[in-house]
Design an enzyme around this catalytic site. Structure first.
Site, short mmCIF file in Angstrom:
data_model
loop_
_atom_site.label_atom_id
_atom_site.label_comp_id
_atom_site.label_asym_id
_atom_site.label_seq_id
_atom_site.Cartn_x
_atom_site.Cartn_y
_atom_site.Cartn_z
N ARG A 97 54.71 -55.66 -63.25
CA ARG A 97 53.79 -56.79 -63.41
C ARG A 97 54.44 -58.06 -62.88
O ARG A 97 55.64 -58.10 -62.63
CB ARG A 97 53.38 -56.94 -64.87
CG ARG A 97 54.52 -57.39 -65.78
CD ARG A 97 54.04 -57.38 -67.23
NE ARG A 97 55.03 -57.94 -68.13
CZ ARG A 97 55.10 -57.65 -69.42
NH1 ARG A 97 54.25 -56.79 -69.94
NH2 ARG A 97 56.01 -58.20 -70.18
N ARG A 104 50.54 -61.47 -57.03
CA ARG A 104 50.24 -60.05 -57.23
C ARG A 104 50.67 -59.23 -56.03
O ARG A 104 51.13 -58.09 -56.16
CB ARG A 104 48.74 -59.87 -57.46
CG ARG A 104 48.24 -60.50 -58.75
CD ARG A 104 46.73 -60.44 -58.84
NE ARG A 104 46.22 -61.05 -60.06
CZ ARG A 104 45.92 -62.33 -60.19
NH1 ARG A 104 46.08 -63.17 -59.18
NH2 ARG A 104 45.46 -62.79 -61.33
N ASN A 136 48.34 -53.99 -60.34
CA ASN A 136 48.23 -54.97 -59.25
C ASN A 136 49.13 -54.66 -58.07
O ASN A 136 50.14 -53.98 -58.26
CB ASN A 136 48.58 -56.35 -59.79
CG ASN A 136 47.37 -57.06 -60.37
OD1 ASN A 136 46.27 -56.95 -59.83
ND2 ASN A 136 47.58 -57.77 -61.46
N ASP A 164 38.14 -61.98 -63.04
CA ASP A 164 38.01 -63.33 -62.45
C ASP A 164 36.61 -63.88 -62.74
O ASP A 164 36.44 -65.07 -63.04
CB ASP A 164 38.20 -63.29 -60.93
CG ASP A 164 39.41 -62.47 -60.51
OD1 ASP A 164 40.29 -62.98 -59.81
OD2 ASP A 164 39.47 -61.28 -60.90
N ARG A 167 36.38 -65.09 -66.22
CA ARG A 167 37.02 -66.41 -66.36
C ARG A 167 36.09 -67.50 -65.81
O ARG A 167 35.93 -68.57 -66.42
CB ARG A 167 38.35 -66.44 -65.60
CG ARG A 167 39.44 -65.58 -66.27
CD ARG A 167 40.76 -65.60 -65.51
NE ARG A 167 41.78 -64.85 -66.24
CZ ARG A 167 42.62 -63.95 -65.70
NH1 ARG A 167 42.58 -63.69 -64.41
NH2 ARG A 167 43.50 -63.31 -66.44
N HIS A 191 41.07 -59.65 -55.92
CA HIS A 191 41.45 -60.11 -57.26
C HIS A 191 42.76 -60.84 -57.07
O HIS A 191 43.81 -60.24 -56.94
CB HIS A 191 41.63 -58.93 -58.22
CG HIS A 191 42.37 -59.29 -59.48
ND1 HIS A 191 41.90 -60.21 -60.39
CD2 HIS A 191 43.55 -58.86 -59.99
CE1 HIS A 191 42.77 -60.33 -61.38
NE2 HIS A 191 43.78 -59.53 -61.17
N THR A 246 49.36 -60.95 -69.14
CA THR A 246 47.97 -61.04 -69.60
C THR A 246 47.55 -59.66 -70.08
O THR A 246 47.96 -58.66 -69.50
CB THR A 246 47.01 -61.47 -68.47
OG1 THR A 246 46.93 -60.41 -67.51
CG2 THR A 246 47.48 -62.73 -67.77
N1 LIG Z 1 43.79 -56.05 -62.54
C1 LIG Z 1 44.01 -56.99 -63.43
O1 LIG Z 1 43.15 -57.84 -63.65
C2 LIG Z 1 45.31 -57.01 -64.17
C3 LIG Z 1 45.51 -57.84 -65.27
C4 LIG Z 1 46.73 -57.81 -65.92
C5 LIG Z 1 47.75 -56.98 -65.45
N2 LIG Z 1 47.52 -56.18 -64.38
C6 LIG Z 1 48.54 -55.28 -63.86
O2 LIG Z 1 48.66 -54.15 -64.71
C7 LIG Z 1 49.96 -53.58 -64.57
C8 LIG Z 1 50.59 -53.38 -65.93
O3 LIG Z 1 50.87 -54.61 -66.56
P1 LIG Z 1 51.49 -54.66 -68.00
O4 LIG Z 1 51.51 -56.07 -68.42
O5 LIG Z 1 50.83 -53.66 -68.87
O6 LIG Z 1 52.98 -54.19 -67.70
P2 LIG Z 1 53.96 -53.45 -68.70
O7 LIG Z 1 55.32 -53.58 -68.12
O8 LIG Z 1 53.71 -53.89 -70.09
O9 LIG Z 1 53.51 -51.93 -68.60
C9 LIG Z 1 53.67 -51.16 -67.46
C10 LIG Z 1 53.86 -49.74 -67.92
O10 LIG Z 1 53.93 -48.89 -66.77
C11 LIG Z 1 54.81 -47.86 -67.11
N3 LIG Z 1 55.29 -47.12 -65.95
C12 LIG Z 1 56.19 -47.51 -65.03
N4 LIG Z 1 56.39 -46.51 -64.14
C13 LIG Z 1 55.59 -45.49 -64.50
C14 LIG Z 1 55.37 -44.19 -63.99
N5 LIG Z 1 55.99 -43.76 -62.91
N6 LIG Z 1 54.48 -43.41 -64.63
C15 LIG Z 1 53.83 -43.84 -65.73
N7 LIG Z 1 54.00 -45.07 -66.26
C16 LIG Z 1 54.89 -45.87 -65.66
C17 LIG Z 1 55.93 -48.56 -67.86
O11 LIG Z 1 56.70 -47.66 -68.62
C18 LIG Z 1 55.16 -49.54 -68.72
O12 LIG Z 1 54.84 -49.01 -69.99
C19 LIG Z 1 50.74 -54.57 -63.68
O13 LIG Z 1 50.71 -54.09 -62.35
C20 LIG Z 1 49.94 -55.84 -63.81
O14 LIG Z 1 50.12 -56.69 -62.71
C21 LIG Z 1 46.34 -56.17 -63.75
#
Ligand SMILES: NC(=O)c1ccc[n+]([C@@H]2O[C@H](COP(=O)([O-])OP(=O)(O)OC[C@H]3O[C@@H](n4cnc5c(N)ncnc54)[C@H](O)[C@@H]3O)[C@@H](O)[C@H]2O)c1
Ligand SMILES: *[C@@H]1O[C@H](CO)[C@@H](O)[C@H](O)[C@H]1NC(C)=O
Ligand SMILES: *[C@@H]1O[C@H](CO)[C@@H](O)[C@H](O)[C@H]1NC(C)=O
Ligand SMILES: *[C@@H]1O[C@H](CO)[C@@H](O)[C@H](O)[C@H]1NC(C)=O
Length: 330
Positions: A97, A104, A136, A164, A167, A191, A246
């Site tokens: 993240r 992103r 992302n 988005d 928001r 996004h 987030t």
């Molecule tokens: N699309 C959106 O609107 C939006 C909003 C918020 C966050 N995100 C994205 O969501 C993703 C997760 O964010 P987060 O805050 O939960 O992060 P986080 O670090 O809390 O969680 C990520 C998880 O992925 C797991 N992971 C890593 N490698 C893995 C694998 N090979 N197999 C399975 N699981 C694996 C980790 O162990 C961890 O638990 C990020 O890419 C973030 O940018 C997207």
């Protein structure tokens, strides 16, 4: 004889599986999605998959302790994707993240490397699933997941600008002192930083805001409204700066997508999907346009009415995504 055998007499041997299984991850976003799905009572089975075993076991245990207050959902989890088999929906939240101030797009190669491992396993164990990508940069990751899964395009979508747009509607709604659900407004495109607000179609009860103020939302338009899109774009950065990540709003928005699919609601939401050929987009890209979501996934995309500058902004957003996509190694 077990106590169970003494308590019940068997009426049939039928082993029919529970019909409504959803698989999610356990990061901050995964758990927010999970909780929103549980509270909306959408799934009979919830499976959590991740690589951190202790955290996984702890989350499964903690949620199961709450099952009295839910609908006796079967909650399970582990590292092995066979646990996810037969899912109706797999929500992918795995991956790196953003750090404070990080965009992103800078996450992309790290998350592609993770997807190379997980998407083929998801597809193998749930060949009929609909995949919702949240990781992302979500538009690129949706494209990558689509290609790696081999699924038809209508069964791979990304959470896209659904958040988005939420928001956007929240900010407009609070300026007008009405509920966000009473504002029709949509953000399309990437996004992220190049997202495109469709001011020309913002409306309240059918009354378009541009009919009141043609320049609303534009730099030379009415004060206060000119910064609304910037506030939307900055929204995620602000939350990350303040709390580190987030999760609640994305979890809620994701559960709404899950709901429209599982309940075949045909709701229209801006989500990311393959859009080549739509509104003048010529590249092989996924980005968000308003889509009809039903039990088949995305089968219909709204033919949005974009004026010249909105079309140009969407083209710019698509070009940016296509350019990053070209350099991916996978
Ligand atoms: N699309 C959106 O609107 C939006 C909003 C918020 C966050 N995100 C994205 O969501 C993703 C997760 O964010 P987060 O805050 O939960 O992060 P986080 O670090 O809390 O969680 C990520 C998880 O992925 C797991 N992971 C890593 N490698 C893995 C694998 N090979 N197999 C399975 N699981 C694996 C980790 O162990 C961890 O638990 C990020 O890419 C973030 O940018 C997207
Ligand atoms: C497009 O619509 C917006 C919002 O209504 C308006 O401010 C802008 O001037 C329009 N652009 C063109 C080229 O018509
Ligand atoms: C944007 O528009 C230009 C000019 O029409 C076109 O060549 C290009 O392919 C478009 N970009 C995308 C991503 O569709
Ligand atoms: C979903 O919508 C598409 C297109 O409108 C339709 O063809 C399909 O049958 C719908 N799926 C379900 C399960 O209703």
């Amino acid at each position: 004889q077990t106590i169970r055998d003494r308590l019940f007499s068997k009426a049939s041997d039928d082993q029919t599986k529970c019909p409504c299984k959803v698989t999610v991850g356990v990061g901050s976003v995964g758990m927010a999605c999970s909780m929103s799905i549980l509270l909306k009572n959408l799934a009979t089975d919830l499976t959590l998959i991740d690589v951190i075993e202790d955290k996984l076991k702890g989350e499964v245990l903690d949620l199961n302790h709450g099952n009295l207050f839910l609908s006796n959902v079967h909650i399970d989890g582990g590292k092995d994707y066979s646990l996810s088999s037969g899912s109706k929906i797999v929500v992918i939240t795995a991956g790196a993240r953003q750090q404070v101030g990080e965009s992103r797009l800078s996450l992309v190669q790290r998350n592609v490397n993770i997807f190379k491992h997980i998407v083929p396993k998801i597809a193998e164990h749930s060949p009929d699933a609909i995949i919702i990508v949240v990781s992302n940069p979500v538009d690129l990751m949706t494209y990558v997941a689509w290609k790696l899964s081999g699924f038809p395009r209508h069964r791979v979508l990304g959470s896209g600008t659904n958040l988005d747009s939420a928001r956007f509607r929240h900010i407009i709604a609070s300026r007008l002192s009405v509920s966000p659900s009473s504002i029709h407004a949509c953000i399309v495109g990437e996004h992220g930083d190049s997202s495109v607000p469709l001011w020309s179609s913002v409306s309240v009860s059918g009354r378009s805001l541009t009919s009141i103020e043609p320049k609303i939302g534009q730099p030379d338009g009415p004060k206060g409204w000119d910064t609304v899109h910037k506030q939307v774009v900055d929204g995620a950065y602000d939350v990350i700066r303040l709390k580190g990540y987030t999760n609640w709003a994305i979890g809620l928005s994701c559960a709404e997508m899950v709901e429209s699919i599982l309940k075949n609601k045909h709701r229209i939401m801006p989500v990311s999907c393959f859009v080549k050929g739509m509104v003048g987009i010529k590249d092989d890209v996924c980005l968000s346009l308003p889509c009809v979501l039903n039990a088949s996934g995305v089968n219909n995309i709204v033919q949005v009415n974009l004026n010249k500058s909105e079309k140009a902004a969407l083209n710019k957003s698509a070009t940016l995504i296509a350019k990053v996509q070209e350099d991916l190694k996978w």
